[in-house]
Design a protein around this motif. Structure first.
Motif, short mmCIF file in Angstrom:
data_model
loop_
_atom_site.label_atom_id
_atom_site.label_comp_id
_atom_site.label_asym_id
_atom_site.label_seq_id
_atom_site.Cartn_x
_atom_site.Cartn_y
_atom_site.Cartn_z
N PRO A 80 0.82 -1.21 0.00
CA PRO A 80 0.00 0.00 0.00
C PRO A 80 0.86 1.26 0.00
O PRO A 80 1.79 1.40 0.78
N GLN A 81 0.53 2.19 -0.89
CA GLN A 81 1.27 3.45 -0.95
C GLN A 81 1.22 4.18 0.38
O GLN A 81 2.21 4.77 0.83
N ASN A 82 0.06 4.15 1.04
CA ASN A 82 -0.14 4.97 2.23
C ASN A 82 0.54 4.41 3.47
O ASN A 82 0.50 5.04 4.53
N ALA A 83 1.19 3.24 3.36
CA ALA A 83 1.96 2.74 4.49
C ALA A 83 3.07 3.71 4.87
O ALA A 83 3.50 3.77 6.03
N VAL A 84 3.54 4.50 3.91
CA VAL A 84 4.58 5.49 4.18
C VAL A 84 4.07 6.60 5.09
O VAL A 84 4.85 7.24 5.80
N ASP B 185 -5.82 14.17 -0.23
CA ASP B 185 -6.69 13.08 -0.69
C ASP B 185 -6.14 11.72 -0.32
O ASP B 185 -6.74 10.69 -0.68
N TYR B 186 -5.00 11.68 0.35
CA TYR B 186 -4.41 10.40 0.71
C TYR B 186 -5.19 9.74 1.85
O TYR B 186 -5.85 10.40 2.65
N CYS B 187 -5.06 8.44 1.92
CA CYS B 187 -5.54 7.60 3.03
C CYS B 187 -7.05 7.34 2.98
O CYS B 187 -7.46 6.19 3.09
N PHE B 188 -7.90 8.37 2.84
CA PHE B 188 -9.34 8.15 2.96
C PHE B 188 -10.12 8.49 1.69
O PHE B 188 -11.30 8.21 1.61
N HIS B 189 -9.48 9.10 0.71
CA HIS B 189 -10.18 9.48 -0.51
C HIS B 189 -9.44 9.03 -1.77
O HIS B 189 -9.72 9.52 -2.87
N ASP B 190 -8.49 8.13 -1.62
CA ASP B 190 -7.73 7.68 -2.79
C ASP B 190 -7.86 6.19 -3.04
O ASP B 190 -7.21 5.64 -3.93
N GLY B 191 -8.70 5.51 -2.25
CA GLY B 191 -8.87 4.08 -2.43
C GLY B 191 -7.74 3.24 -1.90
O GLY B 191 -7.69 2.03 -2.13
N ASP B 192 -6.81 3.86 -1.17
CA ASP B 192 -5.66 3.14 -0.60
C ASP B 192 -4.97 2.27 -1.64
O ASP B 192 -4.90 1.04 -1.52
N PRO B 193 -4.40 2.87 -2.68
CA PRO B 193 -3.82 2.08 -3.78
C PRO B 193 -2.50 1.44 -3.39
O PRO B 193 -1.79 1.90 -2.50
N ASP B 194 -2.18 0.36 -4.10
CA ASP B 194 -0.85 -0.22 -3.99
C ASP B 194 0.14 0.61 -4.81
O ASP B 194 -0.24 1.34 -5.72
N ALA B 195 1.42 0.49 -4.45
CA ALA B 195 2.49 1.12 -5.22
C ALA B 195 3.63 0.13 -5.36
O ALA B 195 3.89 -0.68 -4.45
N ASN B 196 4.28 0.17 -6.49
CA ASN B 196 5.38 -0.76 -6.74
C ASN B 196 6.57 -0.44 -5.86
O ASN B 196 6.90 0.72 -5.61
N ARG B 197 7.21 -1.46 -5.37
CA ARG B 197 8.49 -1.36 -4.67
C ARG B 197 9.50 -2.24 -5.42
O ARG B 197 9.14 -3.11 -6.21
N ARG B 198 10.77 -2.00 -5.11
CA ARG B 198 11.82 -2.86 -5.64
C ARG B 198 12.74 -3.28 -4.52
O ARG B 198 12.81 -2.64 -3.46
N LEU B 199 13.43 -4.38 -4.72
CA LEU B 199 14.42 -4.86 -3.75
C LEU B 199 15.69 -4.01 -3.87
O LEU B 199 16.09 -3.63 -4.97
#
Length: 448
Positions: A58-62, A75-89
């Motif tokens: 989840p993007q908003n974990a940050v 609009d983060y957390c409660f109005h953005d649908g809590d989207p996923d975001a790509n991470r890399r190792l």
């Protein structure tokens, strides 16, 4: 990308071969308050990620607050649908974890370098600053120093207790700088150092600090700013784990005792060109003076980064070497920006203001932004403390004032990113307000 996948896949396979007992790996990243979040992956799934399978969180974990809650920020957390975001190792960070009861591994993940990095992720903020400096032909070399306290593992009604001296079983309640403290606590300190080295962290000097049960760890100078900040972040995690294993509680809290020194994060930074010449030492050290001026100009606007919580502001103006004004000086530990005695090749600044529990990625990004701004503006700094003990510029000493000073500062918004500044300031504002929503025993004593 193929080359990186091949490198990561080889790293994972080598790890599995060397540590066949490990079944799970923690994939971790640092959020805004400086806590690790992430997921525990089966090691065979990690191999698939290394080979190119998507890694999403989840993007908003940050955006989590200090207590792990979510705040409404734009609009983060409660109005953005809590989207996923790509991470890399992050290559080179897959290491065994020795402080858990069961065999485990851990590896850093990040959004920087992905197709759509998270603008307010701390590691991404630093990555952008470093990339910009590199394009200008400026190559920082960085070394962190971290102070921390050891407490007894058990709290006393929520309050820390002095660490027990292993030799006498008495409380280590006497502040000192004696080398004997290193000997008395050598078992846990040696384990901390060896564990950090196993994590790939370049540990150098260990010092017994002035506070009871207080120590300082120095890291080697590193020409990769992201790696230097990674070391600081990972050291905090491993040190807490090792301490618990030995019956202690390790804390990087900025000011655990009012009567004893707080714990700081000191950052040494030198700047080199592509040929390896120290930029700060050129032209009779004039660039050094410009860099100092830039740091001091932005310092009052970076206080939410350097003092990221209510307790961290308690450290300022305390008992030892914690300034209350933006100042600088040669070989002067009372200064926020100290210039250690060194030859021209190693000329550097030591930024001493940040608390030990600050986010290392953001602290370094803020310092580098100040240095960059100074080199561009070419202003003379105020007088050093060596010439005038009253020299210095005021900075905010309370969080809400600090947030107001930070949010609309044009240079910071340009160099750290306007989206990051807005998100970070609102996160700190909401954290501070949430902290106030509890009535403690002192209020009842005073006002009941």
């Amino acid at each position: 990308m193929k080359s990186q996948s091949s490198t990561l896949l080889a790293e994972v396979r080598t790890f599995r071969q060397n540590h066949p007992e490990v079944r799970y790996v923690d994939l971790i990243a640092l959020d805004i308050p400086g806590h690790f979040y992430g997921k525990r992956y089966p090691v065979e799934m990690l191999e698939k990620v290394a080979a190119g399978s998507p890694l999403k969180l989840p993007q908003n974990a940050v955006l989590l607050g200090a207590q792990g809650g979510l705040f409404k920020i734009g609009d983060y957390c409660f109005h953005d649908g809590d989207p996923d975001a790509n991470r890399r190792l992050v290559p080179g960070t897959l290491k065994p974890v020795s402080w858990e009861a069961q065999p485990l591994g851990q590896m850093l993940i990040t959004s920087d370098g992905t197709e759509a990095p998270i603008e307010f992720e701390p590691r991404e903020v630093l990555a952008k600053v470093l990339e910009r400096l590199q394009h200008k032909g400026i190559h920082p070399v960085v070394a962190f120093e971290l102070e921390f306290y050891l407490f007894d593992k058990k709290l006393d009604d929520g309050l820390p207790q002095f660490a027990r001296d292993p030799l006498s079983d008495d409380a280590d309640d006497q502040p000192n700088l004696h080398i004997e403290r290193l000997s008395r606590f050598s078992e846990v300190l040696d384990d901390m150092a060896q564990t950090a080295q196993a994590q790939g962290i370049d540990i150098t000097v260990i010092t017994a600090e002035l506070g009871p049960g207080q120590f300082e760890i120095n890291f080697g100078h590193c020409d990769d700013g992201l790696r230097a900040a990674d070391w600081a972040a990972l050291f905090c995690r491993s040190t807490r784990g090792v301490a618990l294993k030995h019956g202690y509680r390790a804390s990087f809290m900025a000011k655990p005792y009012l009567q004893f020194p707080g714990s700081g994060m000191h950052v040494h930074v030198s700047l080199y060109d592509g040929a390896g010449n120290n930029l700060l030492a050129a032209h009779q050290q004039q660039p050094l003076r410009h860099a100092v001026a830039g740091c001091l100009e932005l310092l009052p606007h970076c206080m939410p980064i350097f003092s990221p919580n209510h307790n961290a502001f308690r450290r300022l103006g305390g008992t030892v070497n914690a300034a209350t004004r933006a100042s600088w000086g040669f070989e002067d530990r009372d200064a926020c920006v100290r210039i250690p005695d060194s030859d021209p090749r190693n000329l550097r600044i030591e930024h001493r203001l940040a608390s030990a529990d600050a986010n290392p990625y953001l602290v370094l990004a803020a310092i580098l932004a100040g240095l960059e701004h100074g080199l561009e503006a070419r202003q003379e700094p105020i007088a050093p403390l060596n010439e005038d003990r009253n020299s210095g510029a005021d900075f905010p000493l309370e969080m809400l004032d600090a947030v107001r000073a930070m949010q609309h500062q044009a240079v910071l918004r340009d160099k750290l990113g306007a989206e990051f500044i807005d998100v970070y300031c609102e996160n700190k504002r909401q954290d501070h307000l949430a902290f106030q929503q509890e009535i403690n025993a002192r209020e009842y004593r005073w006002f009941l």
